[in-house]
Scaffold this active site. Structure first.
Site, PDB file in Angstrom:
ATOM      1  N   HIS A  78     -13.931 -30.258  -8.478  1.00 23.86           N
ATOM      2  CA  HIS A  78     -13.859 -31.421  -7.585  1.00 23.86           C
ATOM      3  C   HIS A  78     -14.330 -32.588  -8.447  1.00 23.86           C
ATOM      4  O   HIS A  78     -15.330 -32.479  -9.147  1.00 23.86           O
ATOM      5  CB  HIS A  78     -14.767 -31.217  -6.369  1.00 23.86           C
ATOM      6  N   GLN A 109     -25.635 -32.068  -7.621  1.00 24.52           N
ATOM      7  CA  GLN A 109     -26.373 -31.653  -8.824  1.00 24.52           C
ATOM      8  C   GLN A 109     -25.642 -32.030 -10.115  1.00 24.52           C
ATOM      9  O   GLN A 109     -26.163 -31.814 -11.204  1.00 24.52           O
ATOM     10  CB  GLN A 109     -26.572 -30.131  -8.820  1.00 24.52           C
ATOM     11  N   ALA A 125     -20.196 -20.373  -4.048  1.00 20.03           N
ATOM     12  CA  ALA A 125     -18.909 -20.157  -3.371  1.00 20.03           C
ATOM     13  C   ALA A 125     -17.741 -20.170  -4.366  1.00 20.03           C
ATOM     14  O   ALA A 125     -16.957 -19.226  -4.435  1.00 20.03           O
ATOM     15  CB  ALA A 125     -18.714 -21.216  -2.290  1.00 20.03           C
ATOM     16  N   GLY A 133     -14.219 -21.076  -1.311  1.00 27.06           N
ATOM     17  CA  GLY A 133     -14.382 -20.101  -2.396  1.00 27.06           C
ATOM     18  C   GLY A 133     -14.061 -18.672  -1.978  1.00 27.06           C
ATOM     19  O   GLY A 133     -13.375 -17.941  -2.692  1.00 27.06           O
ATOM     20  N   SER A 142     -18.252 -26.790   0.618  1.00 25.99           N
ATOM     21  CA  SER A 142     -19.238 -27.493  -0.211  1.00 25.99           C
ATOM     22  C   SER A 142     -20.162 -28.336   0.660  1.00 25.99           C
ATOM     23  O   SER A 142     -19.818 -28.686   1.791  1.00 25.99           O
ATOM     24  CB  SER A 142     -18.516 -28.387  -1.207  1.00 25.99           C
ATOM     25  N   SER A 164     -27.690 -16.683  -6.642  1.00 24.36           N
ATOM     26  CA  SER A 164     -26.746 -16.899  -7.746  1.00 24.36           C
ATOM     27  C   SER A 164     -26.898 -15.776  -8.784  1.00 24.36           C
ATOM     28  O   SER A 164     -25.907 -15.238  -9.281  1.00 24.36           O
ATOM     29  CB  SER A 164     -26.991 -18.260  -8.404  1.00 24.36           C
ATOM     30  N   ASP A 168     -21.889 -30.748  -5.865  1.00 22.21           N
ATOM     31  CA  ASP A 168     -21.625 -32.086  -6.410  1.00 22.21           C
ATOM     32  C   ASP A 168     -22.889 -32.914  -6.620  1.00 22.21           C
ATOM     33  O   ASP A 168     -23.003 -33.656  -7.590  1.00 22.21           O
ATOM     34  CB  ASP A 168     -20.637 -32.822  -5.488  1.00 22.21           C
ATOM     35  N   ARG A 198     -29.944 -21.529 -14.096  1.00 23.65           N
ATOM     36  CA  ARG A 198     -31.241 -22.108 -14.431  1.00 23.65           C
ATOM     37  C   ARG A 198     -32.254 -20.988 -14.587  1.00 23.65           C
ATOM     38  O   ARG A 198     -32.181 -19.971 -13.884  1.00 23.65           O
ATOM     39  CB  ARG A 198     -31.698 -23.049 -13.313  1.00 23.65           C
ATOM     40  N   GLU A 238     -11.112 -32.548   4.152  1.00 21.48           N
ATOM     41  CA  GLU A 238     -12.265 -31.781   4.645  1.00 21.48           C
ATOM     42  C   GLU A 238     -12.997 -32.504   5.786  1.00 21.48           C
ATOM     43  O   GLU A 238     -13.491 -31.878   6.708  1.00 21.48           O
ATOM     44  CB  GLU A 238     -13.222 -31.422   3.498  1.00 21.48           C
TER      45      GLU A 238
HETATM   46  N1  NDP Z   1     -17.346 -24.592  -1.439  1.00 24.51           N
HETATM   47  C1  NDP Z   1     -16.048 -24.569  -1.658  1.00 24.51           C
HETATM   48  O1  NDP Z   1     -15.396 -23.704  -1.132  1.00 24.51           O
HETATM   49  C2  NDP Z   1     -15.386 -25.570  -2.542  1.00 24.51           C
HETATM   50  C3  NDP Z   1     -16.111 -26.229  -3.501  1.00 24.51           C
HETATM   51  N2  NDP Z   1     -15.489 -27.033  -4.406  1.00 24.51           N
HETATM   52  C4  NDP Z   1     -16.274 -27.659  -5.455  1.00 24.51           C
HETATM   53  O2  NDP Z   1     -16.841 -26.647  -6.264  1.00 24.51           O
HETATM   54  C5  NDP Z   1     -18.110 -27.071  -6.776  1.00 24.51           C
HETATM   55  C6  NDP Z   1     -19.165 -26.044  -6.439  1.00 24.51           C
HETATM   56  O3  NDP Z   1     -19.389 -26.059  -5.056  1.00 24.51           O
HETATM   57  P1  NDP Z   1     -19.857 -24.772  -4.255  1.00 24.51           P
HETATM   58  O4  NDP Z   1     -19.209 -23.570  -4.815  1.00 24.51           O
HETATM   59  O5  NDP Z   1     -19.709 -25.090  -2.819  1.00 24.51           O
HETATM   60  O6  NDP Z   1     -21.390 -24.732  -4.607  1.00 24.51           O
HETATM   61  P2  NDP Z   1     -22.481 -23.711  -4.029  1.00 24.51           P
HETATM   62  O7  NDP Z   1     -23.447 -24.510  -3.284  1.00 24.51           O
HETATM   63  O8  NDP Z   1     -21.866 -22.561  -3.354  1.00 24.51           O
HETATM   64  O9  NDP Z   1     -23.078 -23.089  -5.367  1.00 24.51           O
HETATM   65  C7  NDP Z   1     -23.928 -23.721  -6.117  1.00 24.51           C
HETATM   66  C8  NDP Z   1     -24.372 -22.850  -7.291  1.00 24.51           C
HETATM   67  O10 NDP Z   1     -24.918 -23.756  -8.215  1.00 24.51           O
HETATM   68  C9  NDP Z   1     -26.265 -23.417  -8.497  1.00 24.51           C
HETATM   69  N3  NDP Z   1     -27.063 -24.631  -8.611  1.00 24.51           N
HETATM   70  C10 NDP Z   1     -27.525 -25.411  -7.623  1.00 24.51           C
HETATM   71  N4  NDP Z   1     -28.197 -26.449  -8.127  1.00 24.51           N
HETATM   72  C11 NDP Z   1     -28.147 -26.327  -9.452  1.00 24.51           C
HETATM   73  C12 NDP Z   1     -28.658 -27.080 -10.518  1.00 24.51           C
HETATM   74  N5  NDP Z   1     -29.350 -28.188 -10.351  1.00 24.51           N
HETATM   75  N6  NDP Z   1     -28.415 -26.628 -11.755  1.00 24.51           N
HETATM   76  C13 NDP Z   1     -27.719 -25.515 -11.968  1.00 24.51           C
HETATM   77  N7  NDP Z   1     -27.214 -24.766 -11.004  1.00 24.51           N
HETATM   78  C14 NDP Z   1     -27.430 -25.162  -9.763  1.00 24.51           C
HETATM   79  C15 NDP Z   1     -26.715 -22.531  -7.370  1.00 24.51           C
HETATM   80  O11 NDP Z   1     -27.564 -21.540  -7.900  1.00 24.51           O
HETATM   81  P3  NDP Z   1     -29.152 -21.580  -7.863  1.00 24.51           P
HETATM   82  O12 NDP Z   1     -29.577 -22.575  -6.851  1.00 24.51           O
HETATM   83  O13 NDP Z   1     -29.501 -20.187  -7.505  1.00 24.51           O
HETATM   84  O14 NDP Z   1     -29.530 -21.944  -9.238  1.00 24.51           O
HETATM   85  C16 NDP Z   1     -25.425 -21.874  -6.899  1.00 24.51           C
HETATM   86  O15 NDP Z   1     -25.142 -20.705  -7.583  1.00 24.51           O
HETATM   87  C17 NDP Z   1     -18.352 -28.451  -6.178  1.00 24.51           C
HETATM   88  O16 NDP Z   1     -17.904 -29.399  -7.091  1.00 24.51           O
HETATM   89  C18 NDP Z   1     -17.457 -28.447  -4.936  1.00 24.51           C
HETATM   90  O17 NDP Z   1     -17.055 -29.722  -4.510  1.00 24.51           O
HETATM   91  C19 NDP Z   1     -14.128 -27.170  -4.416  1.00 24.51           C
HETATM   92  C20 NDP Z   1     -13.352 -26.539  -3.488  1.00 24.51           C
HETATM   93  C21 NDP Z   1     -13.947 -25.773  -2.430  1.00 24.51           C
HETATM   94  C1  X2X Z   2     -13.010 -25.771   0.930  1.00 29.31           C
HETATM   95  C2  X2X Z   2     -12.641 -26.999   0.256  1.00 29.31           C
HETATM   96  O1  X2X Z   2     -11.605 -27.130  -0.355  1.00 29.31           O
HETATM   97  C3  X2X Z   2     -13.439 -28.159   0.511  1.00 29.31           C
HETATM   98  C4  X2X Z   2     -13.341 -28.253   1.992  1.00 29.31           C
HETATM   99  O2  X2X Z   2     -12.853 -29.218  -0.148  1.00 29.31           O
HETATM  100  C5  X2X Z   2     -14.876 -28.095   0.116  1.00 29.31           C
HETATM  101  O3  X2X Z   2     -15.555 -27.114   0.454  1.00 29.31           O
HETATM  102  O4  X2X Z   2     -15.331 -29.032  -0.493  1.00 29.31           O
HETATM  103 MG    MG Z   3     -11.030 -29.029  -0.852  1.00 32.98          MG
HETATM  104 MG    MG Z   4     -14.197 -30.526  -1.114  1.00 33.87          MG
END
Ligand code: NDP
Ligand code: X2X
Ligand code: MG
Ligand code: MG
Length: 501
Positions: free
Chosen positions: A132, A110, A47, A158, A414, A78, A108, A68, A221
């Site tokens: 985050h 991971q 995301a 995202g 997330s 991914s 988070d 990976r 959230e």
């Molecule tokens: N979701 C959101 O909108 C928001 C997220 N955040 C923060 O952003 C960060 C990412 O979250 P988010 O985008 O939701 O994550 P996602 O779950 O969308 O994406 C995770 C990605 O990481 C990869 N992944 C998963 N496990 C592992 C691992 N062990 N080693 C390497 N790669 C791995 C996955 O690929 P694959 O499994 O194919 O390897 C995938 O591409 C977090 O810290 C979250 O708190 C902040 C604001 C908003």
């Molecule tokens: C979308 C966002 O900012 C959040 C709610 O903090 C999250 O997905 O972790």
């Molecule tokens: Mg947020």
């Molecule tokens: Mg968050």
């Protein structure tokens, strides 16, 4: 590893929680220069990873993705996300050793694994970034001393990071430099350039701290952003069906209602959202909102207390260690709700009808935004940050529901947000049982129809109370800086266009 926040003396905890400086537009005159020509490697392409990367590349930066080996071999999502957008993809061994900046955008849970794998490969003096701060603040991970640790956290899902950028705007962003890891003093310049590359500076950037970001992000959230939208959607839908409203109509009123109503919120705060109602309906929504605030305040406070004490993160980490049993069970249950499963009517609902037939939804929004803001501020979070984390972000989450209901919201946010959302939802629904018994189609599903007149004195008092809430003052100031904010095409507008065509 231990909870970093809990190891700090109280005065430092308070100082970090209260760190918040609104950065002036003039501070972004150098744009992305501090990162220009640097090799930026994003770990994970989900995301945030994909959408931030697309924005940063469009802003002229050099982006590639480290995945990976299994993700590459199995051509997982991914891998497809990255390659179908023509990004260079490689393994950690191939990409990390030459990276100047590594963005950790994996889930988070991971982070401990990922950091353990990535850190030994990082070159001396490189930068590690997060979106985050959970891993640093709640798990207390220590990063090698020569590495600079920064955070650029978009206050938004995202997908919407990308959508707002494409509209020529951006999303409010919290930046931070970890005080334990800024050996060369370059952290702030890089964080600023990164925020500009994602478009964040067009919406508002705060110089914050890892601690303030984590404690406020978790709070937003769990409560107003995702938790209450989920609870409000399910309860309102079930009530309408029980009262004989056509289910396809009820589902549509909610799926697009959150988006339509919060679009008014985004542009003109709670005042403008309430002004969209007739005067009798506004008074009703105000009263409902006051009642909801009384009922839900203890729950909002419990979430804040559990987040500050570390109880929330401790229990969520227990679920991580237990193969996400709770998360997966709760996710499956959400997919089974009647709201989720009911197809939408093809009848058009006009923009104004979403307000007139959705007085209860407006009351949920007002009560939840104000409660989240008040609770965060009373815990030491600064108002600007609390505003972004409640009022401004709510429409961005509502946009995801408009696409594909709660399923889409929970897919895009997330895993951490999703877990907290379910916790809140499970506690909130029973709290609202008695309240929901008093609800009828007058306030959800049909137009509010009060036949007696409006008491002018009461109306004046209600308007005063709405406009004088502290979130409205902060909102006016912060929105004045959002000169590039765009009107979005809500589903309602898209549908109306297609009806006319
Ligand atoms: N979701 C959101 O909108 C928001 C997220 N955040 C923060 O952003 C960060 C990412 O979250 P988010 O985008 O939701 O994550 P996602 O779950 O969308 O994406 C995770 C990605 O990481 C990869 N992944 C998963 N496990 C592992 C691992 N062990 N080693 C390497 N790669 C791995 C996955 O690929 P694959 O499994 O194919 O390897 C995938 O591409 C977090 O810290 C979250 O708190 C902040 C604001 C908003
Ligand atoms: C979308 C966002 O900012 C959040 C709610 O903090 C999250 O997905 O972790
Ligand atoms: Mg947020
Ligand atoms: Mg968050």
């Amino acid at each position: 590893m231990s909870n970093y926040f809990n190891t700090l003396p109280l005065r430092e905890q308070l100082e970090q929680l209260g760190k918040c400086r609104f950065m002036d537009a003039s501070e972004f005159e150098d744009g992305v220069d501090a990162l220009k020509g640097k090799k930026i490697v994003i770990v994970g392409c989900g995301a945030q990873g994909l959408n931030q990367g697309l924005n940063m590349r469009d802003s002229g930066l050099d982006i590639s993705y480290a995945l990976r080996q299994v993700a590459i071999d199995q051509k997982r999502d991914s891998f497809k996300n990255a390659t179908s957008n023509d990004f260079n993809v490689g393994t950690y061994d191939e990409l990390i050793p030459t990276a100047d900046v590594v963005l950790n955008l994996t889930p988070d849970k991971q982070h401990t694994n990922v950091v353990k794998a990535v850190m030994p490969l990082m070159k001396k003096g490189a930068t590690l970034s997060y979106s985050h701060g959970f891993n640093i603040v709640e798990e207390g991970t220590k990063i090698r001393e020569d590495i600079t640790v920064i955070m650029v956290a978009p206050k938004c899902p995202g997908t919407e990071v990308r959508e707002e950028y494409k509209r020529g705007f951006g999303v409010p962003t919290l930046t931070a430099v970890h005080p334990e890891n800024d050996p060369e003093g370059k952290g702030w310049a890089q964080a600023k350039a990164y925020a500009a590359a994602t478009g964040g500076h067009r919406a508002g950037v705060l110089e914050s701290s890892f601690i303030a970001e984590v404690k406020s992000d978790l709070m937003g959230e769990q409560t107003i952003l995702c938790g209450l939208l989920q609870t409000g959607a399910i309860l309102s839908f079930d009530k309408m069906v029980e009262e004989g409203i056509e289910p396809g109509y009820a589902a549509k009123l909610i799926q697009f209602g959150w988006e339509t109503i919060t679009e008014a919120l985004k542009h003109g705060g709670i005042t403008n959202m309430m002004d969209r109602l007739s005067n009798p309906a506004k008074i009703k929504a105000f009263e409902l909102s006051e009642e909801l605030k009384d009922i839900m305040r203890p729950l909002f406070e419990k979430h804040m207390d559990d987040i500050i004490s570390g109880h929330f993160s401790k229990t969520m980490m227990e679920d991580w260690a237990n193969d996400d049993v709770n998360l997966l069970k709760w996710r499956a249950a959400t997919g089974e709700t009647a709201f989720e499963k009911t197809p939408l009517t093809s009848d058009h609902i006009t923009e104004q009808e979403y307000f007139d037939h959705g007085v209860l939804l407006v009351a949920f929004v007002k009560s939840g935004v104000e409660l989240a803001f008040e609770t965060m501020v009373s815990a030491g979070i600064i108002e600007d940050s609390a505003y972004y984390e409640s009022l401004h972000e709510l429409p961005l989450i509502a946009n995801t529901i408009a696409r594909k209901k709660l399923f889409e919201m929970n897919r895009v946010i997330s895993d951490t947000a999703e877990y907290g959302c379910y916790l809140f939802d499970h506690a909130c629904k029973p709290l609202l049982t008695d309240f929901m018994k008093t609800v009828n189609t007058d306030i959800i599903g049909k137009p509010f129809s009060k036949t007696t007149g409006v008491d002018n004195i009461e109306l004046i008092a209600v308007n005063d109370a709405i406009r004088n809430h502290p979130i409205e003052t902060v909102g006016q100031r912060l929105r004045a800086a959002m000169t590039a904010m765009k009107v979005i095409k809500t589903e309602e507008v898209k549908e109306a266009d297609s009806v006319l065509a």
